[in-house]
Design a protein around this motif. Structure first.
Motif, PDB file in Angstrom:
ATOM      1  N   ASP A 188       0.914  -1.259  -0.039  1.00  0.00           N
ATOM      2  CA  ASP A 188      -0.008   0.062   0.156  1.00  0.00           C
ATOM      3  C   ASP A 188       0.857   1.420   0.002  1.00  0.00           C
ATOM      4  O   ASP A 188       1.793   1.418   0.849  1.00  0.00           O
ATOM      5  CB  ASP A 188      -0.962   0.157   0.972  1.00  0.00           C
ATOM      6  N   ILE A 189       0.568   2.229  -0.941  1.00  0.00           N
ATOM      7  CA  ILE A 189       1.322   3.273  -0.959  1.00  0.00           C
ATOM      8  C   ILE A 189       0.352   4.481  -1.025  1.00  0.00           C
ATOM      9  O   ILE A 189      -0.662   4.710  -1.549  1.00  0.00           O
ATOM     10  CB  ILE A 189       2.122   3.514  -2.252  1.00  0.00           C
ATOM     11  N   GLU A 190       0.917   5.595  -0.129  1.00  0.00           N
ATOM     12  CA  GLU A 190      -0.245   6.772   0.198  1.00  0.00           C
ATOM     13  C   GLU A 190       0.847   7.928   0.012  1.00  0.00           C
ATOM     14  O   GLU A 190       1.804   8.176   0.847  1.00  0.00           O
ATOM     15  CB  GLU A 190      -0.904   6.445   1.470  1.00  0.00           C
ATOM     16  N   VAL A 191       0.661   8.899  -0.711  1.00  0.00           N
ATOM     17  CA  VAL A 191       1.365  10.120  -0.675  1.00  0.00           C
ATOM     18  C   VAL A 191       0.433  11.151  -0.095  1.00  0.00           C
ATOM     19  O   VAL A 191      -0.925  11.613  -0.672  1.00  0.00           O
ATOM     20  CB  VAL A 191       1.666  10.409  -2.258  1.00  0.00           C
ATOM     21  N   LEU A 192       0.888  11.920   0.912  1.00  0.00           N
ATOM     22  CA  LEU A 192       0.271  12.989   1.440  1.00  0.00           C
ATOM     23  C   LEU A 192       1.088  14.240   1.216  1.00  0.00           C
ATOM     24  O   LEU A 192       2.119  14.259   0.553  1.00  0.00           O
ATOM     25  CB  LEU A 192       0.226  12.832   3.029  1.00  0.00           C
ATOM     26  N   PRO A 193       0.371  15.538   1.675  1.00  0.00           N
ATOM     27  CA  PRO A 193       1.234  16.735   1.268  1.00  0.00           C
ATOM     28  C   PRO A 193       2.563  16.827   1.968  1.00  0.00           C
ATOM     29  O   PRO A 193       3.560  17.315   1.326  1.00  0.00           O
ATOM     30  CB  PRO A 193       0.156  17.930   1.908  1.00  0.00           C
ATOM     31  N   ASP A 194       2.844  16.270   3.059  1.00  0.00           N
ATOM     32  CA  ASP A 194       4.001  16.429   3.848  1.00  0.00           C
ATOM     33  C   ASP A 194       4.850  14.962   4.124  1.00  0.00           C
ATOM     34  O   ASP A 194       5.970  15.178   4.856  1.00  0.00           O
ATOM     35  CB  ASP A 194       4.079  17.123   5.158  1.00  0.00           C
ATOM     36  N   CYS A 195       4.374  13.931   3.622  1.00  0.00           N
ATOM     37  CA  CYS A 195       4.987  12.764   3.815  1.00  0.00           C
ATOM     38  C   CYS A 195       4.586  11.688   2.906  1.00  0.00           C
ATOM     39  O   CYS A 195       3.356  11.944   2.050  1.00  0.00           O
ATOM     40  CB  CYS A 195       5.101  12.248   5.239  1.00  0.00           C
ATOM     41  N   ALA A 196       5.003  10.705   2.708  1.00  0.00           N
ATOM     42  CA  ALA A 196       4.282   9.425   2.143  1.00  0.00           C
ATOM     43  C   ALA A 196       4.744   8.069   2.873  1.00  0.00           C
ATOM     44  O   ALA A 196       5.344   8.176   3.836  1.00  0.00           O
ATOM     45  CB  ALA A 196       4.990   9.276   0.824  1.00  0.00           C
ATOM     46  N   ARG A 197       3.698   6.986   2.650  1.00  0.00           N
ATOM     47  CA  ARG A 197       3.494   5.906   3.460  1.00  0.00           C
ATOM     48  C   ARG A 197       3.747   4.780   2.617  1.00  0.00           C
ATOM     49  O   ARG A 197       2.895   4.612   1.525  1.00  0.00           O
ATOM     50  CB  ARG A 197       2.427   6.022   4.368  1.00  0.00           C
ATOM     51  N   LEU A 198       4.633   3.725   2.960  1.00  0.00           N
ATOM     52  CA  LEU A 198       4.352   2.424   2.213  1.00  0.00           C
ATOM     53  C   LEU A 198       4.322   1.581   3.297  1.00  0.00           C
ATOM     54  O   LEU A 198       4.733   1.582   4.384  1.00  0.00           O
ATOM     55  CB  LEU A 198       5.850   2.031   1.667  1.00  0.00           C
ATOM     56  N   ALA A 199       3.297   0.569   3.091  1.00  0.00           N
ATOM     57  CA  ALA A 199       3.002  -0.544   4.133  1.00  0.00           C
ATOM     58  C   ALA A 199       2.580  -2.075   3.727  1.00  0.00           C
ATOM     59  O   ALA A 199       2.374  -2.049   2.489  1.00  0.00           O
ATOM     60  CB  ALA A 199       1.847   0.274   4.939  1.00  0.00           C
TER      61      ALA A 199
END
Length: 489
Positions: free
Chosen positions: A119-130
């Protein structure tokens, strides 16, 4: 007959209390259960990578591994909006492990063989890989996450494929009224700031492989990253895995680029977009209100409770006014975004085109009423209970717990903050909500967006009366990259 009635009455009296009340009468609620949060433990590697562990022993043998990195969309250079999101997408399409190279199919197969998906999520101030895996496959999952994050190939061919997918998604969003309303509200509220710049066909076309390599080199680095493990795992095991697979992630030589401090730069008071044929002629349009919100790092408890009062759940004020009392919409929503320097709230609903101006006015009235009138104690207690109930369900899964921890880390809160969060929400009083609303929401600070098939609807006149200076656009005129949102301007 009398004897039979007596026997029946005697049998009824012997039934438990819930059965005597009848099946149509719900039992009274029991006492609220205390929320029990797992303790957070932390460590770090010499290269600066932080390790956060939220242990849930005794549950399912699952662990969510989440890597939060500093590659957010606020770092996208001017004219190259969409860079962070495209970089993260291409990272998942190829990586190196030792002397071997894994392509997109290899990475997908590796994740699926673990019983998971990346799962990959890109936010305004960070990104997450899970990844979420069984405890027996935890080592393989951490290894795979390290391959993708630290050693991506970022091949030109995968860039072109991911670009084509992004362009297709963009085309679909331009025909989806709620999605497009959200994009337009973001553009209208933030203007030419980094948060107001949206990915367009032109900006995506400008991106080259060198841009992706620079983004990865500058922003994906251990000193701005957190490895979060939630579930059936201990800190010692997490540290051992981090040392095995992330210790060779080199620390960056240059300072981390600072996030911009945002301030709204509205383009217009309101926007009305005529989108013919949307919803296949169902006759619905999206109405969205954007309002200033608290900045990242400001006490978030009053803001979250205010959001619950306004637009979260069936009993929220917006749902009461729009759906229950007037039947104007199937439901409403409220979203808050806290960013460096400033934040933004978005209140949204779908309705019939001829009632769009009425829905917008009701949203604005409810927002401003929160500043004029204190929330009654009974209403506040009910909304806090609903909020805490929803919060209490989040740690039921390892993925939900990992996201809670990631959000605490994103907002700069310490280890104890997660345990203290329920008490902070419960302690919010009506005067705090009124002060928050009074400080943020004035009529001239609100922005409105209406998107839908407006043929025959007299929305424009009413909207211009509520928001003088509102813009009217046709779908074929729209250009998200223009300062006026109009092609050729």
């Amino acid at each position: 007959m009398k004897r039979r009635q007596c026997l029946q009455l005697g049998a009824l009296a012997s039934l438990p209390a819930w059965a005597q009340r009848g099946f149509d009468t719900p039992p009274p609620p029991g006492p609220a259960r205390a929320l029990r949060w797992p303790a957070l433990e932390r460590a770090s590697l010499p290269n600066g990578l932080e390790i956060w562990v939220a242990r849930k022993p005794g549950g399912l043998p699952l662990v969510t591994v989440l890597l939060q990195v500093g590659a957010g969309s606020l770092h996208d250079p001017a004219g190259k909006a969409g860079l962070a999101e495209l970089t993260l997408a291409v990272m998942a399409k190829g990586a190196r492990r030792g002397d071997e190279t894994m392509d997109a199919a290899d990475l997908a197969y590796a994740a699926e063989s673990l019983g998971s998906a990346l799962d990959i999520e890109v936010l305004p101030d960070c990104a997450r890989l899970a990844l979420t895996v069984g405890t027996a496959r935890l080592e393989e999952a951490v290894n795979l996450l390290a391959d993708v994050a630290c050693r991506p190939t970022l091949l030109a061919a995968e860039l072109e494929r991911s670009r084509a997918q992004a362009l297709d998604a963009l085309t679909l969003s331009l025909a989806d009224a709620p999605l497009l309303a959200g994009e337009l509200a973001q553009r209208l509220f933030w203007g030419e700031t980094p948060r107001g710049r949206l990915a367009t066909r032109a900006s995506l076309a400008r991106l080259r492989r060198d841009d992706l390599l620079a983004c990865h080199r500058q922003l994906l680095r251990p000193d701005s990253s957190r490895l979060i493990l939630a579930g059936d795992v201990e800190l010692a095991e997490a540290v051992e895995l981090a040392e095995a697979f992330f210790a060779d992630w080199p620390a960056a030589r240059q300072p981390l680029p600072a996030l911009p401090l945002l301030s709204p730069q509205p383009l217009a008071p309101a926007l009305l977009l005529d989108l013919p044929g949307v919803d296949h002629g169902a006759g619905h349009c999206a109405v969205l209100l954007a309002a200033p919100g608290p900045a990242l790092g400001v006490d978030a408890a009053p803001a979250q409770v205010a959001q619950a009062v306004l637009g979260q759940g069936y009993s929220s004020r917006l749902n009461q006014e729009l759906r229950i009392k007037r039947g104007l919409s199937y439901g409403s929503s409220s979203q808050a975004e806290a960013l460096p320097g400033a934040g933004c709230w978005r209140l949204g609903a779908q309705t019939r085109p001829e009632r769009a101006a009425e829905v917008a006015q009701l949203m604005r009235a409810e927002l401003l009423r929160l500043a004029r009138e204190p929330v009654p104690e009974a209403e506040l207690a009910a909304r806090q209970a609903a909020l805490l109930g929803e919060l209490g369900r989040a740690p039921d899964t390892s993925a939900g717990l990992a996201l809670l921890v990631a959000e605490q880390a994103r907002q700069g809160r310490g280890q104890q903050a997660l345990a203290d969060w329920p008490a902070a929400l419960r302690a919010v009083r009506p005067a705090q909500l009124q002060a928050l609303a009074g400080a943020l929401w004035r009529p001239e600070a609100l922005r409105c967006v209406v998107v839908g098939d407006l043929k025959g609807a007299r929305v424009e006149e009413e909207l211009r009366r509520q928001w003088p200076g509102a813009w009217l656009l046709r779908a074929q005129e729209l250009d998200l990259g223009s300062r006026t949102l109009r092609k050729g301007a």
